[in-house]
Enzyme design. Sequence first.
Site, mmCIF file in Angstrom:
data_model
loop_
_atom_site.group_PDB
_atom_site.id
_atom_site.type_symbol
_atom_site.label_atom_id
_atom_site.label_comp_id
_atom_site.label_asym_id
_atom_site.label_seq_id
_atom_site.Cartn_x
_atom_site.Cartn_y
_atom_site.Cartn_z
ATOM 1 N N THR A 242 -3.953 -5.050 -18.226
ATOM 2 C CA THR A 242 -4.431 -3.824 -17.589
ATOM 3 C C THR A 242 -3.570 -3.502 -16.373
ATOM 4 O OG1 THR A 242 -6.670 -4.307 -18.303
ATOM 5 C CG2 THR A 242 -6.433 -2.741 -16.485
ATOM 6 N N CYS A 327 10.849 -19.102 0.053
ATOM 7 C CA CYS A 327 10.433 -19.863 -1.122
ATOM 8 C C CYS A 327 10.897 -21.297 -1.066
ATOM 9 C CB CYS A 327 10.989 -19.217 -2.388
ATOM 10 S SG CYS A 327 11.230 -17.478 -2.192
#
Length: 387
Positions: A242, A327
């Site tokens: 969705t 990261c």
Amino acid sequence: MSQAVYLDYAATTPVDPRVVAAMVRHLDAEGTFANPASRSHMYGWLAEEAVETARRQVAEVLNADAREIVWTSGATEANNLAIKGVIEQRGGGHIITSETEHKAVLDPCGWLERQGLASVTWLKPAVDGRIDPADVSAALREDTVLVSIMHANNETGVINDIAAIGALCREHGVLFHTDAAQSVGKLPLDVRELPVDLVSLCAHKNYGPKGIGALYVRRHPDVRVASQIHGGGHERNMRSGTLATHQIVGMGEALALAAGQRDDEQARIAGLRDRLWGALSGLPDVQLNGAAAPRLAGHLNVGFAGVDGEMLLTAMSEVAVSTGSACTSASLEPSYVLKAMGVADALAHSSVRFSVGRFTTEADIDRAAQNVTDAVTRLRAALKNRA
Ligand SMILES: *Cc1c(COP(=O)(O)O)cnc(C)c1O
């Protein structure tokens, strides 16, 4: 004065208030909250319209067709879809990439290699941090199906010559993917002029929300990627799930805003970044990493010889920055990007990435420069006393 100066825009940016305003109109019962895939009522149609408006906004920034934009959860997923999707579609093959890519390119390539699904050539950059197109050319093989070279590096801001690399790929009938997470909206990126086939984008390095991105997939000639997320066939069968209307609207708005003021904004940011370097370069034994290459306006990656980067971060309490990328800053390894560029381990350990952005002021820069200068001077003096 209590809050630290935020100079970590390359890790993520705050969401622009105009983007927030657009996003909140797509959440609650008063807003456009429906499932964009609901075809049976007005609520669904309105949500679909919002998604398609955003798709056109993103496409426009690249001079692409809206049908070439596939929504993903971010640039990490876009990179995975591009790289694994091409290899799966082609039934294997050879990939050329570089040692300075973001982990979101290195790891899918490494995974494919370990699974025996692809073979990978990892190119070393030149000392300026750029990938030499001649090295790409030399690495091409009969079975090469994909070249993946980033547009601009997240740690140094160094910009690759993707026009030259893409032209080589075209000549040899090899697909060219570029990770443009850092550069979209900041550098010109026109897919009608540039020979790129797949481009990874994200919103949150550009004053949009985290958790949304897109993959540009060229239609002429028709580029095919196998879906990596199955479940309903959304996004022309390339990415099910969705659609997150509010996130998508946020990305469209954020990139449209960035592109609309690109030249002015990037010039202002470069001015602030140069002001910071002007102050820091007054210190002895500092090195600007990637200095010899064209770089993004906001990045400043500096090595402070003899000073440990982690200690420096602690000592400069008024400035929020990273060593290396966000990261990898949890690891104690020196930056693999700087190492690949030939920066010695010790200096890589002493390097800090400053990144300037939309909400940075001159006063911020001056305060940060003072704090960094004091911290470096203090740490070096302490080291000398100990010796
Ligand atoms: C931030 C970044 C990514 C990851 O993007 P997400 O949207 O956070 O998944 C990938 N590549 C580069 C170059 C980046 O800077």
